[in-house]
Design an enzyme around this catalytic site. Structure first.
Site, short mmCIF file in Angstrom:
data_model
loop_
_atom_site.label_atom_id
_atom_site.label_comp_id
_atom_site.label_asym_id
_atom_site.label_seq_id
_atom_site.Cartn_x
_atom_site.Cartn_y
_atom_site.Cartn_z
N LYS A 104 0.87 -1.20 0.00
CA LYS A 104 0.00 0.00 0.00
C LYS A 104 0.88 1.22 0.00
CE LYS A 104 -4.35 0.43 0.98
NZ LYS A 104 -5.43 -0.18 0.36
N GLY A 220 -20.18 7.07 3.34
CA GLY A 220 -19.24 7.20 2.21
C GLY A 220 -19.99 7.04 0.91
N GLY A 225 -18.71 3.32 -1.77
CA GLY A 225 -20.03 3.53 -1.17
C GLY A 225 -21.13 3.66 -2.22
#
Ligand code: GLU
Length: 424
Positions: A104, A220, A225
């Protein structure tokens, strides 16, 4: 232990599971420590002045394959956060059964403060600074919070320019990033939300829920979302609350009952207005009747059946866990429920579907994209979504069966499935 370290907290969490199930402690300790964390300076010109941003890439573990995971642009990005997120990617790829390890990265920046040109310079400069450690069999980045196919396209373009000595063939250069638009995968954009709803449908089946009578609140309204909301309503669930970083919306009838929102209309309204404020859309119309703005904190505490945190980490914590009323939580963000809150809620009987299972549709689609590029093919969207649904189903069933066998909850079973695969 630094009590604010999200990496330390998640490390402890995994160690606890390792201890309970007698997983080789030494091997586990070694796995938990990221292989490498690169921190770089990213200087770009803003209004003729040189501004230095900080960029990161944490390569957590590659036991199962190349490091894989997104890049986020957010003011809160820091070394500790990317380390935790990369650990979760290692676990996530393993739960999803992918031949990938975990990685990441990101840049500490509020992208909303930059012009498009500045954002492009920043994205390209990031790639120049981390170029050496990327590659189709080394480390394959993707979008994450506040990054999108356009940003990934700039990065791929820069990466191609840097490949001067021809180390990689064209298809391998494209396979070094997923979530692209050019040579990208049909269906990748909606994949995380789609995968989450595939899991939601399995949960409904197992827990014998009728979608028509099941209310959902989603925190979100970004890529994850929004698509979750859209696919969930199309599957017949009642999405009654959504929110973005500025707050959320609900709509009630005269008796005070929630009215399901019309997600495509809410989306169009938000695009037009720039925020969800006043986007009280239901049944094909948007009007003010019964509409109400709520804060994100209020959304988390709504009396709904299912709560879906789909934005950032650490939103359900010791400070608000007592006020959570939903019986089911589907973690679509990474790390939205802190370990303490998770233990508390599980004890109280809340059914939690952990992030590393629920939101693995994104990286699972990334795997299909990577394969498509390496094979030099172009897959059709319907085939991609069919394959993705099957992958999510398999991942879910595996975790579910493990939970039944060990008489435990899904978060713990997910860790167990992942760790067994990684440590083998
Ligand atoms: N950023 C996404 C995640 O957190 C996707 C990662 C990927 O596709 O590599 O899972």
């Amino acid at each position: 232990m630094d009590s604010n370290s999200i990496y330390q907290k998640s490390r402890e969490e995994v160690l606890e599971v390792g201890e309970k199930y007698n997983l080789a402690e030494e091997k586990l300790e070694e796995f938990l420590e990221p292989d490498r964390v690169l921190e770089v300076k990213i200087p770009i010109k803003i209004d003729n002045e040189l501004v230095n941003f900080r960029g990161f890439r944490s390569q957590h573990n590659n036991n199962l394959g190349p490091y894989k995971g997104g890049l986020r642009f957010h003011q809160n990005v820091n070394k500790d956060e990317v380390m935790a997120l990369s650990l979760w990617m290692s676990l996530k790829c393993a739960v999803a059964g992918l031949p990938f390890g975990g990685g990441k990265g990101g840049i500490a920046v509020d992208p909303k403060q930059l012009s498009e040109k500045e954002l492009e310079s920043l994205s390209r400069e990031y790639v120049r600074r981390v170029y050496e450690i990327l590659g189709p069999q080394k480390d394959v980045p993707a979008p994450d919070v506040n990054t999108n196919p356009k940003i990934i396209d700039w990065m791929v373009d820069e990466y191609i320019k840097l490949n001067k000595n021809g180390e990689y063939k064209t298809n391998e250069l494209y396979a070094t990033f997923t979530g692209k638009s050019k040579k990208g995968l049909a269906g990748r954009t909606e994949a995380t939300g789609f995968g989450g709803v595939a899991v939601l449908k399995r949960i409904a089946e197992k827990l014998k829920l009728d979608p028509q009578n099941t209310t959902i609140a989603i925190m979100g309204f970004g890529n994850v979302g929004y698509y979750f909301a859209d696919f969930a309503s199309k599957a017949g669930f009642k999405v009654v609350a959504v929110s973005d970083s500025k707050g959320g919306i609900i709509k009630r009838d005269a008796k005070g009952n929630f009215i399901p929102l019309d997600i495509p209309l809410v989306y169009d309204c938000k695009m037009e207005k720039g925020s969800l404020n006043g986007c009280y859309c239901a049944g094909g119309v948007c009007d003010m009747r019964g509409g109400q703005m709520i804060t994100n904190e209020e959304l988390l505490q709504l009396p709904v059946d299912i709560l879906v945190p789909a934005a950032l980490e650490n939103v359900i914590t010791e400070n608000n866990m007592q006020n959570i009323k939903a019986k089911i939580i589907v973690e679509m963000a990474n790390g939205p429920v802190t370990p303490k809150a998770s233990h508390y809620l599980i004890k109280r009987g809340v059914f939690i579907t952990p992030d590393i299972l629920a939101n693995s549709g994104g990286v699972a689609a990334s795997y299909i994209e990577w394969e498509q590029n390496l094979k030099g093919k172009t897959y059709k969207k319907e085939d991609v979504l069919k394959r993705l649904e099957k992958m999510m189903k398999e991942a879910f069933e595996n975790v579910w069966n493990t939970a039944e066998k060990e008489n435990t909850n899904l978060p713990e079973a997910s860790y167990l499935v992942a760790l067994k695969r990684i440590l083998k």
